[in-house]
Design an enzyme around this catalytic site. Sequence first.
Site, PDB file in Angstrom:
ATOM      1  N   ASP A   1       0.831  -1.202   0.000  1.00 12.87           N
ATOM      2  CA  ASP A   1       0.000   0.000   0.000  1.00 12.87           C
ATOM      3  C   ASP A   1       0.864   1.249   0.000  1.00 12.87           C
ATOM      4  O   ASP A   1       0.570   2.224  -0.675  1.00 12.87           O
ATOM      5  CB  ASP A   1      -0.952   0.004   1.204  1.00 12.87           C
ATOM      6  CG  ASP A   1      -0.228  -0.179   2.541  1.00 12.87           C
ATOM      7  OD1 ASP A   1       0.900  -0.704   2.541  1.00 12.87           O
ATOM      8  OD2 ASP A   1      -0.785   0.204   3.578  1.00 12.87           O
ATOM      9  N   ARG A  47       5.130   4.166   6.398  1.00 14.44           N
ATOM     10  CA  ARG A  47       4.646   4.056   7.773  1.00 14.44           C
ATOM     11  C   ARG A  47       4.710   2.594   8.254  1.00 14.44           C
ATOM     12  O   ARG A  47       5.201   1.720   7.544  1.00 14.44           O
ATOM     13  CB  ARG A  47       3.229   4.616   7.883  1.00 14.44           C
ATOM     14  CG  ARG A  47       2.197   3.812   7.128  1.00 14.44           C
ATOM     15  CD  ARG A  47       0.825   4.464   7.245  1.00 14.44           C
ATOM     16  NE  ARG A  47      -0.180   3.730   6.535  1.00 14.44           N
ATOM     17  CZ  ARG A  47      -1.126   4.294   5.777  1.00 14.44           C
ATOM     18  NH1 ARG A  47      -1.155   5.604   5.618  1.00 14.44           N
ATOM     19  NH2 ARG A  47      -2.028   3.555   5.163  1.00 14.44           N
ATOM     20  N   ASP A  48       4.172   2.353   9.445  1.00 13.50           N
ATOM     21  CA  ASP A  48       4.222   0.998  10.004  1.00 13.50           C
ATOM     22  C   ASP A  48       3.132   0.133   9.374  1.00 13.50           C
ATOM     23  O   ASP A  48       2.213  -0.308  10.043  1.00 13.50           O
ATOM     24  CB  ASP A  48       4.086   1.049  11.533  1.00 13.50           C
ATOM     25  CG  ASP A  48       2.858   1.855  11.967  1.00 13.50           C
ATOM     26  OD1 ASP A  48       2.225   2.489  11.101  1.00 13.50           O
ATOM     27  OD2 ASP A  48       2.539   1.837  13.166  1.00 13.50           O
ATOM     28  N   GLU A  49       3.256  -0.066   8.070  1.00 16.11           N
ATOM     29  CA  GLU A  49       2.258  -0.846   7.347  1.00 16.11           C
ATOM     30  C   GLU A  49       2.961  -1.593   6.204  1.00 16.11           C
ATOM     31  O   GLU A  49       3.307  -2.739   6.364  1.00 16.11           O
ATOM     32  CB  GLU A  49       1.127   0.064   6.854  1.00 16.11           C
ATOM     33  CG  GLU A  49      -0.120  -0.719   6.548  1.00 16.11           C
ATOM     34  CD  GLU A  49      -1.410   0.069   6.728  1.00 16.11           C
ATOM     35  OE1 GLU A  49      -1.407   1.136   7.341  1.00 16.11           O
ATOM     36  OE2 GLU A  49      -2.438  -0.411   6.228  1.00 16.11           O
ATOM     37  N   ASP A  98      -5.630  -2.684  -3.049  1.00 15.85           N
ATOM     38  CA  ASP A  98      -4.750  -1.725  -3.723  1.00 15.85           C
ATOM     39  C   ASP A  98      -4.131  -2.380  -4.961  1.00 15.85           C
ATOM     40  O   ASP A  98      -4.054  -1.773  -6.030  1.00 15.85           O
ATOM     41  CB  ASP A  98      -3.633  -1.259  -2.785  1.00 15.85           C
ATOM     42  CG  ASP A  98      -4.157  -0.732  -1.456  1.00 15.85           C
ATOM     43  OD1 ASP A  98      -5.085  -1.328  -0.890  1.00 15.85           O
ATOM     44  OD2 ASP A  98      -3.627   0.288  -0.973  1.00 15.85           O
ATOM     45  N   TRP A 147     -11.260  -6.166  -2.266  1.00 14.18           N
ATOM     46  CA  TRP A 147      -9.937  -6.616  -1.813  1.00 14.18           C
ATOM     47  C   TRP A 147      -9.756  -8.090  -2.218  1.00 14.18           C
ATOM     48  O   TRP A 147      -8.889  -8.416  -3.036  1.00 14.18           O
ATOM     49  CB  TRP A 147      -9.798  -6.390  -0.294  1.00 14.18           C
ATOM     50  CG  TRP A 147      -9.319  -4.992   0.014  1.00 14.18           C
ATOM     51  CD1 TRP A 147      -8.080  -4.640   0.462  1.00 14.18           C
ATOM     52  CD2 TRP A 147     -10.041  -3.764  -0.135  1.00 14.18           C
ATOM     53  NE1 TRP A 147      -7.998  -3.269   0.606  1.00 14.18           N
ATOM     54  CE2 TRP A 147      -9.176  -2.709   0.240  1.00 14.18           C
ATOM     55  CE3 TRP A 147     -11.327  -3.442  -0.555  1.00 14.18           C
ATOM     56  CZ2 TRP A 147      -9.571  -1.367   0.212  1.00 14.18           C
ATOM     57  CZ3 TRP A 147     -11.717  -2.105  -0.583  1.00 14.18           C
ATOM     58  CH2 TRP A 147     -10.846  -1.093  -0.212  1.00 14.18           C
ATOM     59  N   GLU A 195      -2.327   8.953  -0.977  1.00 14.23           N
ATOM     60  CA  GLU A 195      -3.386   8.062  -0.491  1.00 14.23           C
ATOM     61  C   GLU A 195      -4.739   8.782  -0.437  1.00 14.23           C
ATOM     62  O   GLU A 195      -5.770   8.193  -0.738  1.00 14.23           O
ATOM     63  CB  GLU A 195      -3.009   7.597   0.928  1.00 14.23           C
ATOM     64  CG  GLU A 195      -4.035   6.719   1.609  1.00 14.23           C
ATOM     65  CD  GLU A 195      -3.547   6.201   2.951  1.00 14.23           C
ATOM     66  OE1 GLU A 195      -2.667   6.856   3.554  1.00 14.23           O
ATOM     67  OE2 GLU A 195      -4.033   5.150   3.384  1.00 14.23           O
ATOM     68  N   HIS A 246       1.036   6.165  -2.357  1.00 18.65           N
ATOM     69  CA  HIS A 246       0.032   5.103  -2.371  1.00 18.65           C
ATOM     70  C   HIS A 246      -0.421   4.984  -3.821  1.00 18.65           C
ATOM     71  O   HIS A 246      -0.942   5.939  -4.371  1.00 18.65           O
ATOM     72  CB  HIS A 246      -1.158   5.574  -1.528  1.00 18.65           C
ATOM     73  CG  HIS A 246      -1.512   4.681  -0.403  1.00 18.65           C
ATOM     74  ND1 HIS A 246      -0.744   4.572   0.734  1.00 18.65           N
ATOM     75  CD2 HIS A 246      -2.579   3.863  -0.203  1.00 18.65           C
ATOM     76  CE1 HIS A 246      -1.328   3.735   1.573  1.00 18.65           C
ATOM     77  NE2 HIS A 246      -2.442   3.276   1.021  1.00 18.65           N
TER      78      HIS A 246
HETATM   79  C1  BGC Z   1      -4.119   0.790   3.659  1.00 16.49           C
HETATM   80  C2  BGC Z   1      -4.941   0.776   2.408  1.00 16.49           C
HETATM   81  C3  BGC Z   1      -5.815  -0.432   2.506  1.00 16.49           C
HETATM   82  C4  BGC Z   1      -6.777  -0.131   3.618  1.00 16.49           C
HETATM   83  C5  BGC Z   1      -7.893  -1.076   3.798  1.00 16.49           C
HETATM   84  C6  BGC Z   1      -5.059   1.020   4.785  1.00 16.49           C
HETATM   85  O1  BGC Z   1      -4.446   1.122   6.012  1.00 16.49           O
HETATM   86  O2  BGC Z   1      -3.073   1.672   3.601  1.00 16.49           O
HETATM   87  O3  BGC Z   1      -4.308   1.078   1.274  1.00 16.49           O
HETATM   88  O4  BGC Z   1      -6.331  -0.916   1.348  1.00 16.49           O
HETATM   89  O5  BGC Z   1      -6.086   0.104   4.824  1.00 16.49           O
HETATM   90  O6  BGC Z   1      -8.407  -1.138   5.061  1.00 16.49           O
END
Ligand code: BGC
Length: 763
Positions: free
Chosen positions: A355, A359-361, A368, A430, A641, A662
């Site tokens: 995504d 960040r912490d992801e 996406d 998704w 984003e 994003h």
């Molecule tokens: C992500 C998104 C993702 C979404 C769905 C976010 O935190 O960055 O790109 O699809 O959460 O919940």
Amino acid sequence: MVNFKAKFITPDAPGDAELSKGKLLRKKFEIKSEIKSATVHVTALGLYELYINNQRVGDAVLTPGWTEYNSRLLYQTWDVTSILRSGNNVIGATLGAGWYKGDLGWKSLRNGLGLRNVYGKQSALLMQLDLVLTDGSRELIITDECWKCSEGPIQFSELYHGEIYDAGQEKEGWCEAGYDDSGWDNVEIINRKPDTLAPQDGPLIRRQEVIKAKNLFTTPKGELVLDFGQNISGWVRFTVSGKAGDVVKLRHAEVLDSDGNFYTENLRAARNEIQYILSGKEKEIFEPHFTFQGFQYACIDEWPGEPQLGDFEAIVVHSDMKRTGWFECSNPLLNQLHHNILWGLKGNFVDVPTDCPQRDERMGWTGDAQVFIRTSTYLMDTKDFFIKWLRDLRAAQFDNGAVPFVVPDVLTGNFSDGDIIANAEAVSGWGDAAVICPWALWLAYGDEEILRECYESMKNWVEYIRKRATDGVLWNTDFQLGDWVALDAKEGSYFGATATDLIATAYYAKCTEILAETASILGNTKDKTLYTSLHADIKRAYENEFFSPNGRLCSNTQTAHILSLAFDITPEKYRKRTVKGLLQLLDENDGHLTTGFLGTPYFCQVLADNGCLDEAYNLLLKEGYPSWLYQITKGATTVWEHWDGIKPDGSMWSANMNSFNHYAYGSVGEFLYRTVAGIDTHSTHAGYKHIIMRPRPGGGLTYARATVETPHGAASVSWSIEENKFKFDAHVPDNTTATIVLPNGSTHEVGAGDHSYIVEIQR
Ligand code: BGC
């Protein structure tokens, strides 16, 4: 597939779960005769760098990458004949925490504890060196209990947080035969069955570009900041001189705040910090090992002496894929948009389609990926990248066919109680990645094998929905993310206003249609009939549920109209009214969009395909907020984003979720190639075997050109407008044919080669 005799060896004690040091491992061995060839197979639980006789093996970074480790752990293979010699040799490795044992995911997961040690608590190395000697004999050097391990200079390294490197702790010559390792510790064996091992099946992550620092300045707050001019994924390489014990400290950020100060709040818990402790050598050059940052700016918190611009370079890192798409037109902002979309891909295709990279992801969010995949296939050869990821998707798919939110799936079972998606198993838009991604690969590359490999998974996803859906046709039973971060959401909410059962049923129809077509391509007539009829049933149910008897859509949002038209589930008799409804909604917003992740990708195309080309261009070329080009007027070098990541007054969308890299809204890239320039493929001649060249000029553009490197060679188009003359040049690659449709309606069926036309158009 290699038959591994090697064992996983770890330098970590079981109690080291919280530590993320970069430890060293080594083994000395002797080769008694001449070497004919030498091949090494290597992987790790964690991340590894492999060395032989002090030379780095291979040029990949962040190996072995990130896969659904519990089902698939990839090993890399390198020819190392040239770096081995008869006599004494040393093979060594540095191990880092990586995705395997380091911090992963946002802090509130696992009821506020955050995710860590998702796959295990000890990093480990697995290596097998296969020697063929000139006397015909073979020898294996493997990781086993004879290896030694030690701490090294990497005091800490994690993907999100950066690295602490103490050059004073370097072990000079540790990977050379003469080194005395008698003080080193013994390794431990980790028992892990080899059955999850698989050979590398996608592109490796490599250093791709070097960008020199563009500017070094002091912010109003007094921070010393470097600007690299481009938001990227990778790291800073720097050259420094100083005394032993001097420190360099860097932090990273994507943007500055409205006052021009360094802004890191949107990184959430990811620290993105580099700390380097000098050894005192005359000149020290540093690059981190087991981390990467998403950034355009770096703040120099500490530096011995005066830093100079020339001391810093940004190293761009992503999966190694070939560029395949080029687009240019007479509007510089649109060219910048194309640039930003491309950099969104570069920044987020780091082994997994993520995504965001900062960040912490940084996770493989399936939604996406599915909205962006088609655009990605224009820009780069993403075939093998996605084939690999789809293997992980299939490994992560549940037995009931549900597809998780992210792949690799680290979220299922780890949500905090209050998390918005804690109780959902899979959601529309998704999970549909299981069907839409293989299909997009089929369209772009025409390789039936991909469909064959994915067919069961595609079918299982559709069958999953069928079981969840009311009467097997309306998916209105579950929580959905819907049109994520759309602007028609309630203040402060992420959930767009479009009815989520409408979106879920629309996607269900689309996936069922794709499945029926896939069955037909694969010669599965039974399934073709089954899913063609299911598709008709869903379409009928959609009409009954979401259209009034006079053809008014019940959900009065742009996205509801867009999806109804894009997925061809609007009954013909209601089409006109639906288009009119969409135009009205546009009008109410002064021609601006209010759409989120699911409506945006199809917006321009739907307008263009329904007689509203002017409105499509109007939307595409809007410069005011909110729009694609608005971000560019705010200095974006990647796609944001949120439409309102930085608002017109300079304030920002909440720091809790505000990525400036994003790719989801970059999905409009497809429109630039397909419609503005006019290069398209079709499922009946997939992989550009037959090319549709249909340039559709508008928006005051005076020229556009694009090249797409198809599986058969480069296809290119170039058009320009002078007065009322439309000039068109095309190149059709060998072994393909094309249908050229010009703006005056004339159609030309052509073969390989160059083709030129001049036609009159109304302006
Ligand atoms: C992500 C998104 C993702 C979404 C769905 C976010 O935190 O960055 O790109 O699809 O959460 O919940």
